[in-house]
Design a protein around this motif. Structure first.
Motif, PDB file in Angstrom:
ATOM      1  N   GLU A 304       0.864  -1.185   0.000  1.00 53.93           N
ATOM      2  CA  GLU A 304       0.000   0.000   0.000  1.00 53.93           C
ATOM      3  C   GLU A 304       0.897   1.231   0.000  1.00 53.93           C
ATOM      4  N   GLN A 305       0.963   1.883  -1.143  1.00 53.67           N
ATOM      5  CA  GLN A 305       1.734   3.129  -1.237  1.00 53.67           C
ATOM      6  C   GLN A 305       0.732   4.256  -1.407  1.00 53.67           C
ATOM      7  N   GLN A 306       0.865   5.265  -0.594  1.00 57.50           N
ATOM      8  CA  GLN A 306      -0.094   6.380  -0.620  1.00 57.50           C
ATOM      9  C   GLN A 306      -0.248   6.952  -2.028  1.00 57.50           C
ATOM     10  N   SER A 307      -1.510   7.206  -2.411  1.00 58.27           N
ATOM     11  CA  SER A 307      -1.730   7.749  -3.759  1.00 58.27           C
ATOM     12  C   SER A 307      -2.667   8.949  -3.757  1.00 58.27           C
ATOM     13  N   GLY A 308      -2.945   9.490  -2.595  1.00 58.30           N
ATOM     14  CA  GLY A 308      -3.825  10.667  -2.535  1.00 58.30           C
ATOM     15  C   GLY A 308      -3.906  11.119  -1.087  1.00 58.30           C
ATOM     16  N   ILE A 309      -4.860  12.001  -0.790  1.00 57.29           N
ATOM     17  CA  ILE A 309      -5.051  12.425   0.601  1.00 57.29           C
ATOM     18  C   ILE A 309      -5.370  11.202   1.449  1.00 57.29           C
ATOM     19  N   ALA A 310      -4.699  11.089   2.602  1.00 56.87           N
ATOM     20  CA  ALA A 310      -4.935   9.943   3.479  1.00 56.87           C
ATOM     21  C   ALA A 310      -5.635  10.412   4.741  1.00 56.87           C
ATOM     22  N   GLY A 311      -6.729   9.766   5.091  1.00 51.97           N
ATOM     23  CA  GLY A 311      -7.425  10.112   6.326  1.00 51.97           C
ATOM     24  C   GLY A 311      -8.794   9.470   6.365  1.00 51.97           C
ATOM     25  N   TRP A 312      -9.313   9.314   7.559  1.00 53.24           N
ATOM     26  CA  TRP A 312     -10.675   8.789   7.717  1.00 53.24           C
ATOM     27  C   TRP A 312     -11.600   9.965   8.032  1.00 53.24           C
ATOM     28  N   ILE A 324       4.004  11.942  -4.984  1.00 59.53           N
ATOM     29  CA  ILE A 324       3.653  10.514  -4.849  1.00 59.53           C
ATOM     30  C   ILE A 324       4.707   9.663  -5.555  1.00 59.53           C
ATOM     31  N   SER A 325       5.126  10.127  -6.737  1.00 56.47           N
ATOM     32  CA  SER A 325       6.155   9.371  -7.481  1.00 56.47           C
ATOM     33  C   SER A 325       7.478   9.364  -6.731  1.00 56.47           C
ATOM     34  N   ALA A 326       7.811  10.496  -6.137  1.00 54.95           N
ATOM     35  CA  ALA A 326       9.071  10.551  -5.389  1.00 54.95           C
ATOM     36  C   ALA A 326       9.026   9.584  -4.212  1.00 54.95           C
ATOM     37  N   TRP A 327       7.888   9.518  -3.525  1.00 55.51           N
ATOM     38  CA  TRP A 327       7.750   8.560  -2.412  1.00 55.51           C
ATOM     39  C   TRP A 327       7.841   7.126  -2.923  1.00 55.51           C
ATOM     40  N   ALA A 328       7.199   6.878  -4.064  1.00 62.67           N
ATOM     41  CA  ALA A 328       7.218   5.511  -4.613  1.00 62.67           C
ATOM     42  C   ALA A 328       8.648   5.103  -4.960  1.00 62.67           C
ATOM     43  N   MET A 329       9.391   6.031  -5.553  1.00 66.37           N
ATOM     44  CA  MET A 329      10.770   5.689  -5.916  1.00 66.37           C
ATOM     45  C   MET A 329      11.685   5.655  -4.693  1.00 66.37           C
ATOM     46  N   ASP A 370      -2.180  10.406 -14.343  1.00 65.69           N
ATOM     47  CA  ASP A 370      -1.141  10.765 -15.335  1.00 65.69           C
ATOM     48  C   ASP A 370       0.248  10.694 -14.716  1.00 65.69           C
ATOM     49  N   GLU A 371       0.335  11.131 -13.482  1.00 67.43           N
ATOM     50  CA  GLU A 371       1.644  11.120 -12.817  1.00 67.43           C
ATOM     51  C   GLU A 371       2.160   9.686 -12.665  1.00 67.43           C
ATOM     52  N   ILE A 372       1.297   8.789 -12.218  1.00 64.59           N
ATOM     53  CA  ILE A 372       1.770   7.416 -11.992  1.00 64.59           C
ATOM     54  C   ILE A 372       2.029   6.704 -13.324  1.00 64.59           C
ATOM     55  N   LYS A 373       1.247   7.048 -14.318  1.00 63.76           N
ATOM     56  CA  LYS A 373       1.496   6.503 -15.664  1.00 63.76           C
ATOM     57  C   LYS A 373       2.898   6.910 -16.129  1.00 63.76           C
ATOM     58  N   HIS A 374       3.200   8.158 -15.928  1.00 66.42           N
ATOM     59  CA  HIS A 374       4.527   8.650 -16.304  1.00 66.42           C
ATOM     60  C   HIS A 374       5.621   7.917 -15.513  1.00 66.42           C
ATOM     61  N   LEU A 375       5.352   7.699 -14.253  1.00 65.86           N
ATOM     62  CA  LEU A 375       6.322   6.999 -13.400  1.00 65.86           C
ATOM     63  C   LEU A 375       6.586   5.582 -13.924  1.00 65.86           C
ATOM     64  N   THR A 376       5.525   4.855 -14.207  1.00 66.77           N
ATOM     65  CA  THR A 376       5.731   3.464 -14.650  1.00 66.77           C
ATOM     66  C   THR A 376       6.432   3.450 -16.014  1.00 66.77           C
ATOM     67  N   GLU A 377       6.082   4.399 -16.869  1.00 62.68           N
ATOM     68  CA  GLU A 377       6.738   4.444 -18.189  1.00 62.68           C
ATOM     69  C   GLU A 377       8.229   4.753 -18.056  1.00 62.68           C
ATOM     70  N   THR A 378       8.537   5.600 -17.091  1.00 64.55           N
ATOM     71  CA  THR A 378       9.935   6.007 -16.951  1.00 64.55           C
ATOM     72  C   THR A 378      10.787   4.933 -16.280  1.00 64.55           C
ATOM     73  N   PHE A 651      10.740  17.421  -7.214  1.00 62.77           N
ATOM     74  CA  PHE A 651      10.341  16.013  -7.061  1.00 62.77           C
ATOM     75  C   PHE A 651      10.935  15.080  -8.120  1.00 62.77           C
ATOM     76  N   GLU A 652      11.987  15.506  -8.765  1.00 69.67           N
ATOM     77  CA  GLU A 652      12.580  14.645  -9.784  1.00 69.67           C
ATOM     78  C   GLU A 652      13.363  13.486  -9.141  1.00 69.67           C
ATOM     79  N   VAL A 653      13.329  12.362  -9.818  1.00 73.06           N
ATOM     80  CA  VAL A 653      14.108  11.193  -9.392  1.00 73.06           C
ATOM     81  C   VAL A 653      15.090  10.873 -10.510  1.00 73.06           C
ATOM     82  N   GLN A 654      16.360  10.790 -10.181  1.00 72.03           N
ATOM     83  CA  GLN A 654      17.366  10.431 -11.188  1.00 72.03           C
ATOM     84  C   GLN A 654      18.008   9.099 -10.816  1.00 72.03           C
TER      85      GLN A 654
END
Ligand code: GAL
Ligand code: ZN
Length: 661
Positions: A304-312, A324-329, A370-378, A651-654
């Protein structure tokens, strides 16, 4: 290509007509796997013995047509109402002796035999059903074991299990009385059957009894998981088994649990509303990944990787574009081979209506999609190359769940927690771009140039010897306040002054100490005065040299930090909690003396970390800010894509690689 990206999917929350749209959108976004069904017992068995797996099979098959594989969760974190109506004793009893009721989740007692029988029945049926389904690749047992209810249940079934556990451990009641120090306040027992679960007392608790209780609860959870793992192993020999951990959570000893699993998974919510805002400090998230990697000394998954606002009921902050992409990487950089995002689409019903997913309530793909799509493509295309690889740090921090328990029972200082103390040490390395491993205190330490062992409160002769051996052979060891205070059963040791035999290793004794409560203190290190907190050990030198002295209190000028050369190595002792500045400067000194390398220099929020395969070192540079950043690498790495400029966009990942010769 192996599996690297996925989502948590709840088809049962949406109409059937939508599923195919979901599958298509997932495929386009780069999803290769989903986790499903971990909270849908009622849907799979609406009446006892009446199994309805067809909807799930339908979903598995549909996704498989799109090349998306499934991990199935066993739904045992939320047993259905019909079961509790029939067997109300499954619901746990809290410390006030009240029964907790249906309506949330985790309303189960893990000792209860009737519940175990229901689980056996259900998990057998479910695993038989999906054993040969080509879409299914593995299983998640239960969900976040230890979340909410682990040491909750005080029922008679738990009491009986605790009694058996104690009987196995102590054999004779006299031994238990001694180990628990029951001479104090007339707490002696005549027989094991008198011992209860720890319901609330009028005042005070027995620290030794509480330590055993916590260890028992951990063993109970492992046993509970094994109950299911055994069934799945038998029925589904071709599937893997994992479990979604919660970082440093301690209700179950994650090292023990890991022995049942093929690999561990973790759940990461850096901007959960309970964290300091706008998000958890980066070093805490990083440390959590590193400790998760230590649980099996293996790469892991994020389930479970956060993908939006988290809270109940209360919500956290909206992750910024790219964050989100930076956290995932960050997860990947620390050893995750796959990242599964929680969740695919924000739920319209129930407690988690505002725990946001990649798609909003409307189901329309937007910015995050779109952001996560870009992440997986990259990145997906590069991830096969370092799959299975581990970082190779020169520094280790010792982590032990029992020490954590002991400080939960007696924190000493209202704000002292074992894990936060670990974070303080970790942070100094993290911000210097020095990778760290977490290790257990029984692990071989010899591969590390520098070992930090904070708060070694519970001490046994074997562990003392382990530290002696490490230093004798050239190791550099940092020990801290509250070392060697207690024995394994949480009784204070009396044979020597603090820190016990390790005093010989450190060249000191500690005849007295002071708890600072809300006061702060100072030390002089070099020519500078620094802030310290929480605690002061009044150290006497017995061969060590003083590195820093207190500048406050009647014990002004006594050593606060010491250094002792011992055989081929060095033992440092820190008798206080250094503030950030002192911590940074001490760690600077320790790493210099231990010849530990840093990966580069940059702002604190620019992360650098490596994973190593047999022929290459993969370096990740991650900008966790929404500003541009510059950085400088120590050593030559080739950039995997693009021009090496030592410059990062927000937030770039190299990704870099260095081929070993
Ligand atoms: C996790 C849990 C999920 C979901 C999520 C959001 O802790 O595993 O089932 O509840 O949090 O609250
Ligand atoms: Zn119970």
């Amino acid at each position: 290509m192996s599996i690297h990206f996925g989502v948590d999917y709840y088809p049962e929350h949406w109409e059937r007509e939508r599923w195919e749209t979901d599958a298509k959108l997932m495929k386009e976004m780069g999803v290769q796997v989903v986790r499903m069904a971990e909270f849908s017992w009622f849907k799979m068995e609406p009446q006892e013995g009446e199994f309805h797996f067809e909807w799930l099979e339908d979903a598995v098959n549909l996704l498989n047509q799109y090349g998306i594989k499934t991990i199935l969760g066993t739904p045992t974190a939320a047993p259905p109402k019909w079961m509790l109506d029939k067997n109300p004793e499954i619901q746990p009893i809290d410390r006030e002796g009240r029964r907790r009721r249906f309506g949330g989740r985790h309303h189960d007692c893990q000792s209860n035999e009737v519940y175990r029988a229901h689980i056996k029945r259900f998990v057998t049926a479910m695993s038989e059903k999906f054993a040969d389904n080509p879409g299914v690749i593995g299983w998640q047992i239960d969900n976040e074991l230890g979340n909410s209810h682990a040491d909750l249940c005080m029922c008679n079934a738990c009491r009986l299990n605790f009694e058996k556990w104690l009987l196995r451990k102590y054999g004779k009641i006299e031994r238990l009385n001694e180990a628990w120090g029951t001479a104090f306040w007339s707490q002696g027992y005549n027989k094991f059957s008198q011992i209860g679960t720890p319901l609330v007392t009028v005042v005070g608790e027995n620290p030794s009894a509480m330590l055993d209780w916590k260890c028992f609860c951990s063993d109970l959870i492992v046993d509970f998981a094994k109950w299911q793992a055994d069934i799945i192993r038998e029925k589904c020999p071709n599937h893997f088994i994992t479990h979604n951990y919660m970082c440093f959570d301690d209700k179950v000893n994650y090292y023990d649990l890991g022995e049942l699993l093929d690999f561990v998974s973790n759940d990461v919510y850096p901007a959960g509303h309970w964290h300091p805002q706008p998000h958890q400090p980066l070093y805490e998230t990083a440390a959590a990944h590193d400790v998760v990697r230590s649980y099996k000394k293996q790469p892991f998954w994020i389930m479970e990787q956060q993908s939006g606002i988290a809270g109940w009921e209360i919500m956290g902050r909206l992750p910024k574009p790219g964050q989100i992409s930076a956290w995932a990487m960050q997860s990947v950089a620390h050893g995750a081979d796959a990242v599964v995002f929680f969740r695919w689409r924000t739920c319209a019903m129930g407690t988690e209506q505002f725990w946001h997913g990649i798609l909003g309530h409307s189901g329309k793909p937007g910015r995050v999609y779109d952001e996560i799509k870009h992440l997986t493509e990259t990145f997906a295309k590069h991830m096969d190359a370092f799959e299975g690889s581990m970082p190779n740090p020169e520094v280790a921090i010792v982590y032990n769940v029992r020490q954590n328990y002991a400080f939960q029972i007696q924190p000493h200082h209202p704000k002292l927690t074992y894990v936060k103390e670990i974070y303080k040490y970790y942070r100094a390395f993290y911000e210097k771009k020095i990778p760290v491993d977490f290790v257990q205190d029984t692990d071989d330490l010899s591969k590390y140039k520098l070992v930090i062992a904070p708060l070694q409160f519970l001490m046994i002769p074997e562990l003392e010897q382990h530290y002696f051996d490490y230093v004798e052979n050239g190791g550099h060891l940092v020990l801290t306040m509250r070392t060697g205070v207690k024995d394994a059963t949480n009784l204070c040791m009396t044979d020597r002054e603090l820190p016990g035999r390790l005093g010989d290793l450190c060249g000191i004794t500690i005849p007295e100490y002071d708890c600072l409560l809300e006061a702060t203190g100072g030390v002089l290190y070099g020519k500078k005065e620094y802030l310290i907190k929480k605690w002061c050990d009044l150290i006497e030198l017995k061969g060590a040299r003083s590195l820093a002295e207190y500048s406050t209190g009647f014990y002004k000028q006594l050593p606060a930090v010491t250094e002792n050369k011992y055989e081929k190595g060095i033992a440092w002792y820190i008798g206080t909690e250094p503030g950030n500045d002192l911590m940074e400067d001490l760690v600077e000194y320790f790493t210099r003396r231990s010849d530990v390398a840093t990966l580069g220099t940059a702002a604190d929020e620019v992360e650098m970390i490596t994973r190593e395969t047999s022929d290459s070192i993969w370096l990740f540079v991650i900008n966790h800010t929404d500003d541009e950043q510059v950085y400088h690498l120590h050593g030559w790495y080739e950039m995997v894509e693009g021009e090496r400029e030592e410059f990062l966009q927000p937030f770039e990942v190299q990704l870099f690689v260095k081929r070993k010769k």
